[in-house]
Design a protein around this motif. Sequence first.
Motif, mmCIF file in Angstrom:
data_model
loop_
_atom_site.group_PDB
_atom_site.id
_atom_site.type_symbol
_atom_site.label_atom_id
_atom_site.label_comp_id
_atom_site.label_asym_id
_atom_site.label_seq_id
_atom_site.Cartn_x
_atom_site.Cartn_y
_atom_site.Cartn_z
ATOM 1 N N LEU A 129 -7.427 0.247 -5.813
ATOM 2 C CA LEU A 129 -7.477 -0.917 -4.828
ATOM 3 C C LEU A 129 -7.695 -0.158 -3.306
ATOM 4 C CD1 LEU A 129 -4.365 -2.847 -6.085
ATOM 5 C CD2 LEU A 129 -6.560 -3.794 -6.295
ATOM 6 N N LEU A 169 -2.771 -5.999 1.119
ATOM 7 C CA LEU A 169 -1.914 -5.246 0.078
ATOM 8 C C LEU A 169 -0.114 -5.233 0.648
ATOM 9 C CD1 LEU A 169 -3.463 -5.979 -3.052
ATOM 10 C CD2 LEU A 169 -3.578 -7.897 -1.972
ATOM 11 N N GLU A 209 2.919 -7.570 -3.583
ATOM 12 C CA GLU A 209 1.638 -8.002 -4.088
ATOM 13 C C GLU A 209 1.309 -7.155 -4.779
ATOM 14 O OE1 GLU A 209 -0.393 -11.240 -0.367
ATOM 15 O OE2 GLU A 209 -0.101 -8.986 0.676
ATOM 16 N N ILE A 210 1.485 -6.239 -4.603
ATOM 17 C CA ILE A 210 0.282 -5.345 -6.285
ATOM 18 C C ILE A 210 1.553 -4.957 -6.735
ATOM 19 C CG2 ILE A 210 0.539 -2.817 -5.934
ATOM 20 C CD1 ILE A 210 -0.535 -2.024 -3.144
ATOM 21 N N GLY A 214 -6.365 -13.187 2.016
ATOM 22 C CA GLY A 214 -6.040 -13.341 0.287
ATOM 23 C C GLY A 214 -5.813 -14.474 -0.926
ATOM 24 N N ALA A 268 -7.195 -10.962 -3.048
ATOM 25 C CA ALA A 268 -8.325 -10.583 -3.024
ATOM 26 C C ALA A 268 -8.838 -11.237 -1.504
ATOM 27 C CB ALA A 268 -9.340 -10.113 -3.861
ATOM 28 N N TRP A 285 -16.658 -6.246 -1.188
ATOM 29 C CA TRP A 285 -15.451 -5.712 -1.386
ATOM 30 C C TRP A 285 -15.223 -4.329 -0.791
ATOM 31 C CZ3 TRP A 285 -15.368 -4.535 -7.499
ATOM 32 C CH2 TRP A 285 -15.186 -5.082 -8.447
ATOM 33 N N ARG A 330 -11.552 -5.347 0.595
ATOM 34 C CA ARG A 330 -10.965 -6.022 0.009
ATOM 35 C C ARG A 330 -9.624 -6.655 0.042
ATOM 36 N NH1 ARG A 330 -12.748 -8.012 -5.154
ATOM 37 N NH2 ARG A 330 -12.484 -6.358 -6.777
ATOM 38 N N PHE A 331 -8.684 -4.964 -0.572
ATOM 39 C CA PHE A 331 -7.160 -5.216 -0.470
ATOM 40 C C PHE A 331 -6.818 -4.834 0.450
ATOM 41 C CE2 PHE A 331 -9.120 -5.523 -5.212
ATOM 42 C CZ PHE A 331 -8.644 -6.929 -5.179
#
Length: 302
Positions: free
Chosen positions: A263, A272, A276-277, A154, A146, A211, A268-269
């Motif tokens: 996500l 990715l 990473e997911i 992250g 995150a 977020w 904040r994601f």
Amino acid sequence: MSFRIDQLPKKKYVLPGNAACAGCGMMIGLKILGMALGEEATLTIPASCASVVQGLAPKSGVAMPILNVPFASAAAVATGIAEAFKSLGIKGHAVVWAGDGGTADIGMATLSGAAERNSNIIYIMYDNEAYMNTGIQRSSSTPRAAWTTTTPTGKRERKKDVALLMAMHGAPYVATASIAYPQDFYRKLKRAAEIDGFKFIHLHTPCPPGWRFDPAKTVEVAKLAVETGAWILWEYDNGRFKLNPPSTIYADKTKRKPLRDYLKLQGRFAHLSEEEIRLLEEEIEAKWNTILALSKAFSQSQ
């Protein structure tokens, strides 16, 4: 315990004029807390968003008795309040309402001490997964990968599971909850109020500015956390560990929504990669394996 919505108390404990951000998940949780425990609750609040949104003295946007305390002291102060209630013969609940910073990090020592002593308090960790009040810095409760202002590429570490830590202390009652499922949280608060000793509830509370999502989607985001399996609703009640609806169905991985659905609503994601997911999906599956193993083990020991 079952109830109908029309049976809930009508008195409001979160009032117009509070200073919360639009769509604040924490305030939804406070409303449910007020409905469940009402005037029997005396809140101990360490430094956090909750310290600020009350408003300025002599007015308050929260209609429950509140004692604002230094960051690390909340569980110890609440223990003193509980002992005072007992000595004076007062019917009441000493409740800690603390964020993840004041619980998983700065308040962990006094939290663990209260659990070890089995202090007769209800500790609620409202988890918005970062130090939101002071600028969205990462906490140990921030999920891996995150974005925060202190983890701009992250976070590299996994999220600390405070609820499981409290269950391993042997506390009489530990549960997880979500602001998207108010009946579940309400029931757990009522159950906690029935039990003598230390009670801990880990409440998932999405934060729109932290977020990076539309404030109108707070409940949707919280609900998706459960529907994708990223947040699991469970309960440890005097030695019995069990999944709670609506998480029960998601023990079957095929019933869960794709993690990407959760996500993609959160800025904040946004950074990715596919790898990473995939790693986050593996981490969630490992958590499910732990929860299901505990549920099975404790059911067999009864």
